[in-house]
Scaffold this motif. Structure first.
Motif, mmCIF file in Angstrom:
data_model
loop_
_atom_site.group_PDB
_atom_site.id
_atom_site.type_symbol
_atom_site.label_atom_id
_atom_site.label_comp_id
_atom_site.label_asym_id
_atom_site.label_seq_id
_atom_site.Cartn_x
_atom_site.Cartn_y
_atom_site.Cartn_z
ATOM 1 N N MET A 1 1.051 -1.073 -0.046
ATOM 2 C CA MET A 1 -0.067 0.079 0.017
ATOM 3 C C MET A 1 0.989 1.246 0.002
ATOM 4 O O MET A 1 1.703 1.323 0.921
ATOM 5 C CB MET A 1 -0.730 -0.133 1.361
ATOM 6 C CG MET A 1 -1.856 1.132 1.505
ATOM 7 S SD MET A 1 -2.975 1.009 2.851
ATOM 8 C CE MET A 1 -3.090 -0.675 3.446
ATOM 9 N N ASP A 2 0.836 1.933 -0.893
ATOM 10 C CA ASP A 2 1.689 3.049 -1.126
ATOM 11 C C ASP A 2 0.967 4.475 -0.855
ATOM 12 O O ASP A 2 0.571 5.063 -1.692
ATOM 13 C CB ASP A 2 2.409 3.156 -2.543
ATOM 14 C CG ASP A 2 3.256 4.277 -2.727
ATOM 15 O OD1 ASP A 2 3.945 4.606 -1.411
ATOM 16 O OD2 ASP A 2 3.658 4.614 -3.795
ATOM 17 N N LEU A 3 0.468 4.550 0.201
ATOM 18 C CA LEU A 3 -0.322 5.785 0.724
ATOM 19 C C LEU A 3 0.583 6.450 1.592
ATOM 20 O O LEU A 3 1.165 5.870 2.744
ATOM 21 C CB LEU A 3 -1.614 5.634 1.184
ATOM 22 C CG LEU A 3 -2.676 4.673 0.456
ATOM 23 C CD1 LEU A 3 -3.837 4.249 1.093
ATOM 24 C CD2 LEU A 3 -2.932 5.576 -0.871
ATOM 25 N N PRO A 4 0.915 7.592 1.467
ATOM 26 C CA PRO A 4 1.855 8.564 2.497
ATOM 27 C C PRO A 4 1.363 8.611 3.722
ATOM 28 O O PRO A 4 1.945 9.028 4.827
ATOM 29 C CB PRO A 4 2.214 9.883 1.643
ATOM 30 C CG PRO A 4 0.977 10.190 0.677
ATOM 31 C CD PRO A 4 0.386 8.502 0.179
ATOM 32 N N TYR A 5 -0.118 8.406 3.817
ATOM 33 C CA TYR A 5 -0.571 8.960 5.308
ATOM 34 C C TYR A 5 -1.101 7.675 5.807
ATOM 35 O O TYR A 5 -1.539 7.700 7.015
ATOM 36 C CB TYR A 5 -2.017 9.806 5.079
ATOM 37 C CG TYR A 5 -2.837 9.436 3.858
ATOM 38 C CD1 TYR A 5 -3.646 8.330 4.001
ATOM 39 C CD2 TYR A 5 -2.536 10.160 2.735
ATOM 40 C CE1 TYR A 5 -4.323 7.932 2.804
ATOM 41 C CE2 TYR A 5 -3.576 9.782 1.445
ATOM 42 C CZ TYR A 5 -4.258 8.709 1.626
ATOM 43 O OH TYR A 5 -4.950 8.437 0.488
ATOM 44 N N TYR A 6 -0.495 6.561 5.340
ATOM 45 C CA TYR A 6 -0.605 5.123 5.978
ATOM 46 C C TYR A 6 0.395 4.976 6.668
ATOM 47 O O TYR A 6 1.838 4.927 6.513
ATOM 48 C CB TYR A 6 -0.865 4.130 5.105
ATOM 49 C CG TYR A 6 -0.681 2.774 5.655
ATOM 50 C CD1 TYR A 6 -1.730 2.099 6.584
ATOM 51 C CD2 TYR A 6 0.177 1.766 5.661
ATOM 52 C CE1 TYR A 6 -1.771 1.061 7.205
ATOM 53 C CE2 TYR A 6 0.311 0.598 6.271
ATOM 54 C CZ TYR A 6 -0.683 0.200 6.981
ATOM 55 O OH TYR A 6 -0.462 -1.022 7.613
ATOM 56 N N HIS A 7 0.434 4.710 8.022
ATOM 57 C CA HIS A 7 1.442 4.630 8.987
ATOM 58 C C HIS A 7 1.542 3.275 9.754
ATOM 59 O O HIS A 7 2.327 3.010 10.695
ATOM 60 C CB HIS A 7 1.118 5.489 10.276
ATOM 61 C CG HIS A 7 1.041 7.067 9.885
ATOM 62 N ND1 HIS A 7 2.403 7.730 10.344
ATOM 63 C CD2 HIS A 7 0.510 7.901 9.290
ATOM 64 C CE1 HIS A 7 2.345 8.974 9.859
ATOM 65 N NE2 HIS A 7 1.160 9.251 9.026
ATOM 66 N N GLY A 8 0.815 2.174 9.454
ATOM 67 C CA GLY A 8 1.078 0.924 9.943
ATOM 68 C C GLY A 8 0.517 0.703 11.148
ATOM 69 O O GLY A 8 -0.435 1.340 11.427
ATOM 70 N N PRO A 9 1.319 -0.096 11.932
ATOM 71 C CA PRO A 9 1.101 -0.474 13.092
ATOM 72 C C PRO A 9 1.338 0.517 14.030
ATOM 73 O O PRO A 9 2.371 0.194 15.352
ATOM 74 C CB PRO A 9 1.719 -1.711 13.550
ATOM 75 C CG PRO A 9 3.076 -1.616 12.778
ATOM 76 C CD PRO A 9 2.691 -0.843 11.554
ATOM 77 N N LEU A 10 0.894 1.768 14.241
ATOM 78 C CA LEU A 10 1.027 2.802 15.086
ATOM 79 C C LEU A 10 -0.137 2.695 16.462
ATOM 80 O O LEU A 10 -1.274 2.159 15.937
ATOM 81 C CB LEU A 10 0.417 4.071 14.349
ATOM 82 C CG LEU A 10 0.904 5.344 14.567
ATOM 83 C CD1 LEU A 10 2.543 5.593 14.717
ATOM 84 C CD2 LEU A 10 0.330 6.543 13.826
#
Length: 130
Positions: free
Chosen positions: A1-10
């Motif tokens: 997933m190449d979304l700059p606002y996706y932060h993963g397991p935050l």
């Protein structure tokens, strides 16, 4: 997933710190749900609070949990979902206005796992609402 606002397991605490760094209503990011595996959370700041909306992967795209009485919509991808909620009065507490971008890319292993989980799969999911 190449979304700059996706932060993963935050974590929730890390999420709040990022959203409150600039005190602007409509700051947003996407992170993994801590309580529901395979579910994403759209986190939005408004009036010094963080509102969390669950994003479920469904057979033909993505569906977001919004205010009761608001019609459910399925979006073919996350970019279109976010684009829709940048407009006012779409069922969120405030429209999305300022994406909080991550400072580093998720690892290639994490990126591969995310692609397997989130990109329009044909797997069946059960919508679990609070």
């Amino acid at each position: 997933m190449d979304l700059p606002y996706y932060h993963g397991p935050l974590t929730k605490q890390e999420c709040e710190a990022l959203l409150f760094k600039e005190e602007v209503d409509g700051n947003f990011l996407i992170r993994d749900s801590e309580s529901l595996p395979g579910v994403l959370c759209l986190c939005v700041s408004f009036k010094h609070l963080v509102y969390v909306y669950r994003i479920f992967s469904v057979q033909h795209g993505y569906e977001i949990q919004t205010k009761e009485g608001h019609p459910k919509q399925i979006f073919p991808n996350l970019r279109e979902l976010i684009s829709n909620y940048k407009k006012p009065d779409q069922g969120l507490v405030v429209h999305l206005s300022n994406p909080i971008e991550r400072t580093s890319c998720p690892s290639s292993r994490m990126q591969s796992e995310l692609n397997d989980i989130y990109e329009n799969s044909n797997q069946e999911y059960v919508d679990v609402l609070p």
